[in-house]
Design a protein around this motif. Structure first.
Motif, mmCIF file in Angstrom:
data_model
loop_
_atom_site.group_PDB
_atom_site.id
_atom_site.type_symbol
_atom_site.label_atom_id
_atom_site.label_comp_id
_atom_site.label_asym_id
_atom_site.label_seq_id
_atom_site.Cartn_x
_atom_site.Cartn_y
_atom_site.Cartn_z
ATOM 1 N N ALA A 26 -24.957 49.573 151.526
ATOM 2 C CA ALA A 26 -25.375 49.374 150.131
ATOM 3 C C ALA A 26 -26.452 48.298 150.063
ATOM 4 O O ALA A 26 -27.447 48.430 149.347
ATOM 5 C CB ALA A 26 -24.173 48.992 149.269
ATOM 6 N N GLN A 27 -26.269 47.258 150.855
ATOM 7 C CA GLN A 27 -27.244 46.165 150.848
ATOM 8 C C GLN A 27 -28.600 46.637 151.370
ATOM 9 O O GLN A 27 -29.637 46.344 150.788
ATOM 10 C CB GLN A 27 -26.710 45.027 151.707
ATOM 11 N N HIS A 32 -25.671 49.945 144.450
ATOM 12 C CA HIS A 32 -24.411 49.326 144.051
ATOM 13 C C HIS A 32 -23.333 49.734 145.045
ATOM 14 O O HIS A 32 -23.485 50.714 145.777
ATOM 15 C CB HIS A 32 -24.020 49.783 142.638
ATOM 16 N N TYR A 33 -22.239 48.990 145.007
ATOM 17 C CA TYR A 33 -21.146 49.246 145.938
ATOM 18 C C TYR A 33 -19.831 49.331 145.174
ATOM 19 O O TYR A 33 -19.542 48.457 144.342
ATOM 20 C CB TYR A 33 -21.102 48.107 146.974
ATOM 21 N N LEU A 34 -19.078 50.387 145.416
ATOM 22 C CA LEU A 34 -17.741 50.502 144.812
ATOM 23 C C LEU A 34 -16.688 50.411 145.905
ATOM 24 O O LEU A 34 -16.644 51.241 146.817
ATOM 25 C CB LEU A 34 -17.596 51.851 144.078
ATOM 26 N N ASP A 35 -15.842 49.387 145.821
ATOM 27 C CA ASP A 35 -14.690 49.244 146.705
ATOM 28 C C ASP A 35 -13.496 49.802 145.930
ATOM 29 O O ASP A 35 -12.807 49.070 145.217
ATOM 30 C CB ASP A 35 -14.510 47.749 147.024
ATOM 31 N N PRO A 124 -29.904 52.025 140.996
ATOM 32 C CA PRO A 124 -30.652 53.080 141.689
ATOM 33 C C PRO A 124 -29.778 53.994 142.551
ATOM 34 O O PRO A 124 -30.278 54.996 143.053
ATOM 35 C CB PRO A 124 -31.616 52.285 142.578
ATOM 36 N N GLY A 125 -28.491 53.672 142.725
ATOM 37 C CA GLY A 125 -27.639 54.516 143.543
ATOM 38 C C GLY A 125 -26.340 53.805 143.836
ATOM 39 O O GLY A 125 -26.172 52.615 143.522
ATOM 40 N N LEU A 126 -25.387 54.537 144.421
ATOM 41 C CA LEU A 126 -24.056 53.965 144.671
ATOM 42 C C LEU A 126 -23.548 54.341 146.060
ATOM 43 O O LEU A 126 -23.666 55.492 146.487
ATOM 44 C CB LEU A 126 -23.076 54.507 143.616
ATOM 45 N N VAL A 127 -22.984 53.351 146.736
ATOM 46 C CA VAL A 127 -22.221 53.612 147.954
ATOM 47 C C VAL A 127 -20.758 53.425 147.562
ATOM 48 O O VAL A 127 -20.366 52.342 147.109
ATOM 49 C CB VAL A 127 -22.606 52.635 149.092
ATOM 50 N N ALA A 128 -19.962 54.494 147.658
ATOM 51 C CA ALA A 128 -18.570 54.444 147.213
ATOM 52 C C ALA A 128 -17.634 54.543 148.401
ATOM 53 O O ALA A 128 -17.701 55.498 149.175
ATOM 54 C CB ALA A 128 -18.307 55.586 146.236
ATOM 55 N N ASP A 129 -16.763 53.553 148.530
ATOM 56 C CA ASP A 129 -15.880 53.446 149.690
ATOM 57 C C ASP A 129 -14.437 53.691 149.277
ATOM 58 O O ASP A 129 -13.977 53.159 148.277
ATOM 59 C CB ASP A 129 -16.153 52.045 150.271
#
Ligand code: DC
Length: 224
Positions: A26-27, A32-35, A124-129
């Motif tokens: 994400a970085q 953005h990052y979803l935990d 601008p986008g999401l990384v979802a974990d």
């Protein structure tokens, strides 16, 4: 339209390196990052504070609706606020993880958290974990990854993490907990842990963080 916002999902069992890899990816992307596990852990912590019985599904569902969960990204480390209190450290404990795993098996809890998770899909986008990011929460994600690692390696990683924090644990105990949690997460009737059919599987056993991050980034089209 949120559906046009790009999403990369990274699912896998505990200790597969999801959190570290997802944050790093994400970085690198500036996304953005979803935990998502933190949401289940937050409800687990709130249930503990309220002294709720983990077998009382009705009370846990009410607790899910009543619990406010906030993320503070302003400092070096992501802080998680549960009902306004900083619960970041408590969230990472084995007790919170075990409570989260039990709570996550309740269908109404999962349904109640669905929209809260989808709300993270912003430009601008999401990384979802998580466990069901690619299968249930963001089935239309553009890129899906499923990370695995042997149970022994995952227990070893967790052992080192906890040792560093000065927490006293045994490898045997951790391995047992990991296997029990895997079985519970994989066998529950609702949203069991399994790779999406279109997920790329990466076995991280013996691989360093940077190598896995590069493999994940290589799945995305070149960014200009
Ligand atoms: O990823 P984690 O260890 O923080 O997750 C804690 C628990 O929450 C895990 O045992 C399973 C559950 N969980 C889930 O069911 N679905 C998710 N998307 C994320 C976590």
């Amino acid at each position: 339209m949120t559906a046009t916002v790009p999403v990369l999902t990274i699912d896998g069992p505990s200790g597969s390196g999801k959190g570290t890899i997802s944050r790093a990816v994400a970085q690198r992307l500036g996304w953005h990052y979803l935990d998502s596990g933190a949401l289940y852990r937050a409800v687990g912590v709130a249930a503990g504070w309220a002294d709720l019985d983990l077998d009382d599904a009705g009370a846990l569902v009410r607790c899910t609706f009543d619990t406010t969960i906030g993320f503070d990204e302003s400092g070096d480390e992501l802080r998680v606020l549960v009902n306004g209190h900083d619960a970041t450290d408590e969230l990472r404990t084995e007790t919170a993880g075990a409570a989260a795993s039990a709570i996550a098996a309740i269908p109404e809890v999962r349904a109640a958290l669905k929209d809260r998770q989808r709300a993270f899909r912003v430009e601008p986008g999401l990384v979802a974990d998580g466990r069901d990011m690619g299968t249930v929460i963001f089935p239309d994600a553009g890129w899906k990854v499923f990370l695995t690692a042997s149970a022994e390696e995952r227990a070893d990683r967790r052992y080192k993490q906890l040792k560093n924090k000065g927490v006293s644990v045994t490898m045997d105990g951790l391995l047992r907990e990991i296997l029990a949690r895997d079985a519970r997460d994989a066998n529950r009737s609702v949203a069991p842990l399994r790779p999406a059919e279109d997920a790329v599987r990466i076995d991280t056993t013996g691989l360093g963080i940077d190598a896995v991050v590069e493999r994940v980034l290589a799945l995305l089209p070149a960014r200009g």
